[in-house]
Design an enzyme around this catalytic site. Sequence first.
Site, short mmCIF file in Angstrom:
data_model
loop_
_atom_site.label_atom_id
_atom_site.label_comp_id
_atom_site.label_asym_id
_atom_site.label_seq_id
_atom_site.Cartn_x
_atom_site.Cartn_y
_atom_site.Cartn_z
N GLY A 537 -23.81 14.53 16.35
CA GLY A 537 -23.53 14.34 14.93
C GLY A 537 -24.77 14.57 14.10
N GLN A 538 -24.57 14.49 12.80
CA GLN A 538 -25.66 14.70 11.86
C GLN A 538 -25.76 13.48 10.96
OE1 GLN A 538 -27.66 17.55 11.52
NE2 GLN A 538 -28.85 16.57 9.91
N GLY A 539 -26.86 12.75 11.10
CA GLY A 539 -27.08 11.58 10.24
C GLY A 539 -27.93 11.94 9.05
N GLY A 540 -28.14 10.97 8.19
CA GLY A 540 -28.95 11.20 7.00
C GLY A 540 -30.38 11.55 7.32
N PHE A 541 -30.86 11.10 8.51
CA PHE A 541 -32.26 11.35 8.86
C PHE A 541 -32.42 12.52 9.83
CE2 PHE A 541 -32.77 6.63 8.01
CZ PHE A 541 -33.21 6.87 6.72
N VAL A 544 -28.36 14.14 15.95
CA VAL A 544 -28.40 13.30 17.15
C VAL A 544 -27.82 14.12 18.30
CG1 VAL A 544 -27.65 11.15 18.22
CG2 VAL A 544 -28.10 11.23 15.76
N LYS A 558 -32.19 10.82 18.65
CA LYS A 558 -32.17 11.03 17.20
C LYS A 558 -33.43 11.78 16.83
CE LYS A 558 -32.63 7.57 14.18
NZ LYS A 558 -32.27 6.43 13.29
N ASP A 655 -28.98 -1.83 6.00
CA ASP A 655 -28.21 -0.58 5.91
C ASP A 655 -26.99 -0.64 6.83
OD1 ASP A 655 -27.67 1.89 4.81
OD2 ASP A 655 -28.83 3.00 6.29
#
Length: 848
Positions: A537-541, A544, A558, A655
């Site tokens: 997936g693609q997180g805000g930072f 992954v 990550k 968060d």
Amino acid sequence: MVHTSLVFFWVVLLCLCLDFGAAIDTITSSELVKDPQTISSKNGLFTLGFFSPKNSTNRYVGIWYLSESNILWVANRNQPLKFNSSGTVTISRDGNLVVLNRENKTIWSSNATYIASNSTAQLQDTGNLVLQDSNTGEVIWESFKHPTNVYIPNMKLSRNRITGEEVSFTSWKNSSDPSVGYFSCSLERLSAPELFLWVNGTLPYYRSGPWNGEIFIGFRPLTTGYLKGCNVSDEDDGTVYFSCDSTDQYDFRTVALSPEGLFETASWKNKKKISSDVFHGTNCNQYGVCGAFGSCDWQTSPVCSCLSGYQAKNVEEWNRKNWTSGCVRKVPLQCGSEVRKDGFLKLEKMKVPDYLQKSASLENECSAQCLQNCSCVAYAYDTGIGCMSWFGDLIDTQKFSDGGLDLYIRMPPSELDKHSGKRRVIIAAAVSTIGVTTLAICVYLLWKWSAKPTAQPSARGSYLIEFKEDKCMQFYHSRKRKRDVIFWFNRGESTAVDRTGKKIGEQSQVELHEQLLFDTETLALATNNFDSSNKLGQGGFGPVYKGKLKDGREIAVKRLSKASGQGLEEFMNEVVVISKLQHRNLVRLLGCCREGEEKMLIYEYMLNKSLDTFIFGPSEHKLLDWGKRFSIIEGIARGLLYLHRDSRLRIIHRDLKASNILLDEELNPKISDFGLAKIFGGRGDEASTSRVVGTYGYMAPEYAMEGIVSEKSDVFSFGVLVLEIVSGRKNTSFYNNEQFRSLVRFVWKLWNEDNIISAIDQSICDPMHEKDIVRCVHIGLLCVQEGARHRPNMATVISMLNSEIVNLPPPKQPAFIEKPDICKSLSSEERHASHSNNIVSITDIKGR
């Protein structure tokens, strides 16, 4: 004739004025009080009249101090007058004080059994409303013996040991409804009186410890000064009462029991309010939280432990942080043996257990008296109470940081031998000074250095450790940084400086954990060079990736992108925080990698990815039935409770959202992403920050607008998350809906319309579970209330989820935090991106 008429007029007028003046603090059968009229005490401090609570149109008869904002007592608390229904307070034909509605029907009465033929009611200068015989002055009934939710000076909390008759006070149901609430406070254990707080009148929630003549010795929030003038007395008729006298009418103090079961105090001096406070306890304050023979210490992790000589009765439950089954003795007592006799182990600064038995024995006789009785398991002594002994289970024992008493627990000789000859005090002092983790690190490195005195420095650096007084000092030579680093560990905190004395960032301490370090070559090999087929997936930072190490372990990597909002500070903060935490509902950090500009975090692999994939997915949400969703909610709650109260560090996540909850193969939730987490000191409850970070829609109002962060910040986020799990809707999915703007608004509207079923995800809408689902919505709304002090803490939330607290208070209006107006200035493309799953979850704004 005219002159005579004038004289008569003035005489009548004077009589009327005198009669009016005499009646300003009194109610008779002819001098009644009709809404909105009032009467006042002679000193002008107290008023009786009609009022409406905030956000309510109902009318009640009450007594207040100085203004209606300080309601002290309510007559018809369970029988309100409806709006525009004129009420009257008067003396009835039978001599009782009554409240009548517009139809002259009695909705409240003093219900006195003995009634005088000519009775009057007077509001006294103490705030007490008394019904008395006008001829003799004998008091027939008084409001002080029928309090509502507030204790004031000269009032007596009492219980009669013969008849059982008591005077106690009970919370309002909520701030808009003064009817009998869920919490009550009464005087109990009359041989050594204590104040008890009850839930629904039957379940003990908190106890103060016994009165020693000056204070309740287990009542930690209230100071000795606040109990000045207070006393416990025993009357001849068997009544024991607690009262606080006040000789100065302009020095006024109150203690109110809030609808949430909190004690709220206020003080006035010369009619000016000089202080107000709400006493929040720790989760150790909850009655018997650690079970029989367990002891609670909110400064340790876990908070519960068995008393010395005891072990967990149910180890499996104990490991799950369920301590209610308590502890059992490891070795039987040797009572009656003439060869080796039992003895006592001294536990200092303790809240003594419940169910004590008091005797008049002297301090030096207490021990022998207990040993003579095979059923006696502990004793303590206080000069104001005397000798105290316990027989049977030791319930509700707590370790204090200061105060309390020395508690002597009975132990067999074999157990006492384990404690003799050990330098427990020295070890305890060392542990408290530099911290368990720091000591372990220092000892490990010392062993490593001494075991290989001729070894060459590793590629990462070399170590030298010195112990000096209460500090552990480490010299670290970094070949990559080409400088020496000195780590000072003092009282659980660390500071890093180079040899010139220049301070280095806190993140450097992570280099101590060599076992946490991975190199890029290993991670590239594990992820097939970060191939897109392994992308989870693609997180805000950043992205992954799934990986597999040479030893077969599956990992999640990550990889923080260079353009991400998570900088070095957040990266190292996450490593420092999560490496110290161990809980089944927290994701486990395996290590990190930092080489050049590359920053990566390595976690245990979660087969089912994140929670948002399930609850918001078009088909996946059907895989989560109500049982699984409730299990996820409960697991998240337990993870938060560990962070807030049970871990060695007190941590606010900041968060919490669905994408930061990972699910293992059994769909057990694990909280992740600790880059924004804030670490609190041992006693800190809240802090202010000028850098507000998190995700809009999940941030509590006091945090988003004022930069105030506390446990209640995470509670708010948890509440939003609960509503998302139950409804299957994203909180952000309403941003373009002008009517609601947020899921919280939407649910609140349906709640007030008594149509909450419409908010529930149709895939779990089953009549069999409807009651439980609605209860979870109720809990979610309690968590998102606008005022932080009105939100429950996570310990209370878990009690609510498990139905240990059966009756939930009605929720107050939630906070509605919207997207900032800056979004209006974005292009349509940018605006779409900001609402996508790839939203950057860190938002940097200045608190105001």
